[in-house]
Design an enzyme around this catalytic site. Structure first.
Site, PDB file in Angstrom:
ATOM      1  N   GLY A   1      73.662 107.386  23.115  1.00 32.81           N
ATOM      2  CA  GLY A   1      73.922 108.037  23.550  1.00 32.81           C
ATOM      3  C   GLY A   1      73.382 109.336  24.836  1.00 32.81           C
TER       4      GLY A   1
ATOM      5  CE  LYS B   1      72.938  86.320  36.440  1.00 33.70           C
ATOM      6  NZ  LYS B   1      74.290  86.406  37.822  1.00 33.70           N
TER       7      LYS B   1
ATOM      8  CD  GLU C   1      69.293  99.241  20.869  1.00 38.18           C
ATOM      9  OE1 GLU C   1      68.655  99.432  19.785  1.00 38.18           O
ATOM     10  OE2 GLU C   1      69.223 100.447  21.470  1.00 38.18           O
TER      11      GLU C   1
ATOM     12  CG  HIS D   1      66.412 102.953  20.797  1.00 35.97           C
ATOM     13  ND1 HIS D   1      68.822 103.034  21.512  1.00 35.97           N
ATOM     14  CD2 HIS D   1      66.101 104.526  20.665  1.00 35.97           C
ATOM     15  CE1 HIS D   1      68.402 103.953  21.965  1.00 35.97           C
ATOM     16  NE2 HIS D   1      66.859 104.691  21.586  1.00 35.97           N
TER      17      HIS D   1
ATOM     18  CB  CYS E   1      69.599 106.517  19.126  1.00 36.91           C
ATOM     19  SG  CYS E   1      68.855 107.639  19.867  1.00 36.91           S
ATOM     20  CE1 TYR E   2      75.637 112.180  20.717  1.00 32.51           C
ATOM     21  CE2 TYR E   2      77.413 110.322  20.588  1.00 32.51           C
ATOM     22  CZ  TYR E   2      77.075 111.496  20.357  1.00 32.51           C
ATOM     23  OH  TYR E   2      77.972 112.406  20.805  1.00 32.51           O
TER      24      TYR E   2
ATOM     25  CB  SER F   1      78.476  82.469  45.933  1.00 31.83           C
ATOM     26  OG  SER F   1      77.710  82.675  44.954  1.00 31.83           O
ATOM     27  N   GLY F   2      77.090  79.618  45.428  1.00 31.56           N
ATOM     28  CA  GLY F   2      75.332  79.020  45.381  1.00 31.56           C
ATOM     29  C   GLY F   2      74.917  80.225  44.316  1.00 31.56           C
ATOM     30  N   GLY F   3      75.717  80.916  43.656  1.00 29.04           N
ATOM     31  CA  GLY F   3      74.694  82.013  42.953  1.00 29.04           C
ATOM     32  C   GLY F   3      74.673  81.163  40.986  1.00 29.04           C
ATOM     33  CB  VAL F   4      73.444  81.859  38.215  1.00 26.39           C
ATOM     34  CG1 VAL F   4      73.399  81.403  36.390  1.00 26.39           C
ATOM     35  CG2 VAL F   4      71.889  82.554  38.417  1.00 26.39           C
ATOM     36  CG  ASP F   5      76.935  85.353  37.491  1.00 25.24           C
ATOM     37  OD1 ASP F   5      76.386  84.420  36.492  1.00 25.24           O
ATOM     38  OD2 ASP F   5      77.333  86.483  37.467  1.00 25.24           O
ATOM     39  CB  SER F   6      80.368  80.860  41.480  1.00 26.26           C
ATOM     40  OG  SER F   6      78.938  80.741  42.180  1.00 26.26           O
ATOM     41  CB  SER F   7      75.941  77.657  40.063  1.00 25.61           C
ATOM     42  OG  SER F   7      76.248  77.779  41.250  1.00 25.61           O
TER      43      SER F   7
END
Ligand code: XMP
Length: 517
Positions: A55, A373, A171, A169, A82-83, A223-229
């Site tokens: 944080g 994603k 990650e 960190h 970290c925090y 939409s042709g984007g990754v998610d909706s495809s």
């Protein structure tokens, strides 16, 4: 059967989603919850592990996000980062002080004692540090397990209580053994079995979708984007022709993109596919408009008008599906965005759509709403979506409309589509495409004087933009090699009619944005 769960408690650090993604990469399902989620709610979710994130604050700031010590009585292993590490110390009665020398960047740490957290990690290793406070006194029952030159307490733990903390960190990829350390916490301390696997996700989701949808219909805006495809492909696998995808082509997509989307979904998948070509209608609405915000508004409004009209025409029956993904829910506050001390939410684009009141579906289905994603892409690949689509770069909703400065005309769209295709082709050929997060051409609506043969020309300037970024909140311009830039410039001036000059955008974000409008 539900997956085992790790909870990432969000204290507002910038790497919070990264922590969650890394946990999932270890095969463990995790969710991000606000730091002030009631303890009863956390307990009810039956997590097998809890991670406190970093944080931006100091634990001694009154306004900093804090947590009650009861969380340590749940008997669930805790890892503070970290925090989060300082919070573990502070909450359990230790002390945190300002560092004499802050640590930022790659730092060497040395392991001081046997610790399950450092299993298969060399005694000395490089980690990523970013802190101005440090744990100066441990809570009772804890021991230091690693230190650095300037931080006597880079890691500490109380194995009996299953509480662990690291100042660095794990990650971040600069922490060379970070992944191993997270893996050790998840598998050796918490006892996760690694039941979060994308093949299983597809199977269980398909079963769940079949049960939920039954013999009803589903409509999805593609939409042709990754998610909706990927959502379309998953729904097609589950219910085939009960699915209708509506694809609105507003004429502002990249070269040949509309046809490619249509080919993919009509040839490779079983579904009803409806394409609405409305480029002319959009151009009419955009005639004479030059203000960027007004262009965005018109394109957005018109898009949904066309879309919902088509839905009314095809019949709003059954379910409405969308490609919402997990970060959309976090960013929009519908999920678990951190309150106090949260990272600034700059992005407002997301996949969630407001439905007109006269349209009533039986419900909304969001098959990807728990995925990041990278996971969506993995699912897309397993479902057989072509890699051009699965690895498609982000593309703004208003399409080339925000890359053609000034008034949008048919001719300008054509010039930009050609220029953009040449630029992308050259980047792909040069083998650097995967290093760049986004690369595209812009038509700034500027004419410049040039010479071709014996003739003076007065033609368009093309700007090219390429960025590297982790999250698009900030971005840097890509250091494309000069010889690649030279080939791009040659090809643009030679192959694209009405272009006689090329410039490269060397602005980072901030102060620039990725898009020009
Ligand atoms: P900016 O220009 O805000 O872009 O730095 C950050 C990222 O967001 C994309 N972008 C959009 N995506 N709808 C979207 O879905 C939009 O209206 C939009 N505007 C920008 C941009 O391409 C970049 O990846």
């Amino acid at each position: 059967m539900a997956n085992q769960l790790c909870i990432v408690l969000d204290f507002g650090g910038q790497y919070n989603q990264l922590i969650a993604r890394r946990v999932r990469e270890c095969g463990v399902y995790c969710e991000i919850l606000r730091y002030d989620t009631p303890l009863s709610e956390i307990a009810a979710r039956k997590p097998a592990g809890i991670i406190f994130t970093g944080g931006p604050n100091s634990v001694y700031d009154e306004s900093s996000p804090h947590i009650g010590k009861e969380i340590f009585s749940l008997g669930v292993p805790v890892l503070g980062i970290c925090y989060g590490c300082q919070l573990v110390a502070y909450t359990l009665g230790g002390a945190v002080s300002a560092c004499e020398k802050s640590e930022y960047g790659k730092i060497e740490i040395t392991a001081d004692a046997e610790s399950v957290l450092f299993k298969d990690v060399p005694q000395q290793s490089t980690v990523w540090m970013s802190h101005t406070d440090f744990v100066s006194r441990l809570p009772e029952g804890f021991t230091v397990t690693a230190h650095s030159a300037d931080c006597p307490c880079a890691a500490f733990e109380n194995p009996a209580q299953k509480v662990y903390a690291v100042q660095f960190h794990p990650e971040v990829t600069h922490s060379v053994f970070g992944r191993q350390i997270l893996h050790n916490f998840l598998y050796e301390v918490c006892g996760f079995t690694g039941d979060w696997v994308m093949d299983d996700f597809i199977e269980t989701t398909v079963q769940r979708l079949r049960a939920e949808i039954g013999d009803k219909k589903v409509v999805l805006g593609l939409s042709g984007g990754v998610d909706s495809s990927v959502a379309a492909a998953l729904l097609s696998r589950a219910v085939g022709r009960q699915l209708t995808c509506v694809f609105v082509d507003q004429g502002l997509m990249r070269k040949d993109e509309g046809d490619f989307v249509e080919q993919t979904f009509t040839k490779l998948f079983d579904m009803n596919f409806v394409r609405v070509n409305c480029g002319k209608q959009f151009l009419e609405k955009l005639r004479g408009v030059t203000d960027p915000e007004q262009k965005r508004r018109i394109i957005g409004t018109e898009f949904y008008n066309v879309f919902w009209d088509k839905i009314r025409e095809t019949g709003a029956e059954g379910f409405f599906a969308q490609g919402t993904i997990y970060p959309d829910r976090i960013e929009s506050g519908r999920g678990n965005e951190a309150g106090q001390g949260s990272t600034a939410v700059i992005k407002t684009h997301h996949n969630m759509v407001k439905m007109p009141e006269d349209i009533q579906f039986d419900g909304v289905i969001e098959p990807l709403c728990d995925l990041f994603k990278d996971e969506v892409r993995a699912v897309g690949e397993k479902l057989g979506i072509p890699s051009e689509l699965v690895w498609r770069q982000p593309f703004p909703g208003p399409g080339l409309g925000v890359r053609i400065l000034g008034e949008i005309t048919e001719e300008k769209i054509r010039i930009l589509q050609e220029a953009d295709a040449v630029f992308r082709d050259e980047i792909e050929k040069s083998g650097i495409a995967r290093e760049l997060k986004q690369f595209f051409a812009v038509l700034p609506d500027v004419h410049t004087v040039g010479v071709m043969g014996d003739h003076r020309t007065y033609e368009h300037l093309i700007a090219i933009r390429a960025v590297t970024t982790d999250d698009f909140m900030t971005a840097d311009w890509a250091r494309i090699p000069y010889d690649v830039l030279a080939r791009v410039s040659n090809r643009l001036c030679n192959e694209v009619a009405h272009v006689n000059r090329v410039v490269y955008d060397i602005t980072s974000k901030p102060p620039g944005t990725v898009e020009w409008e």
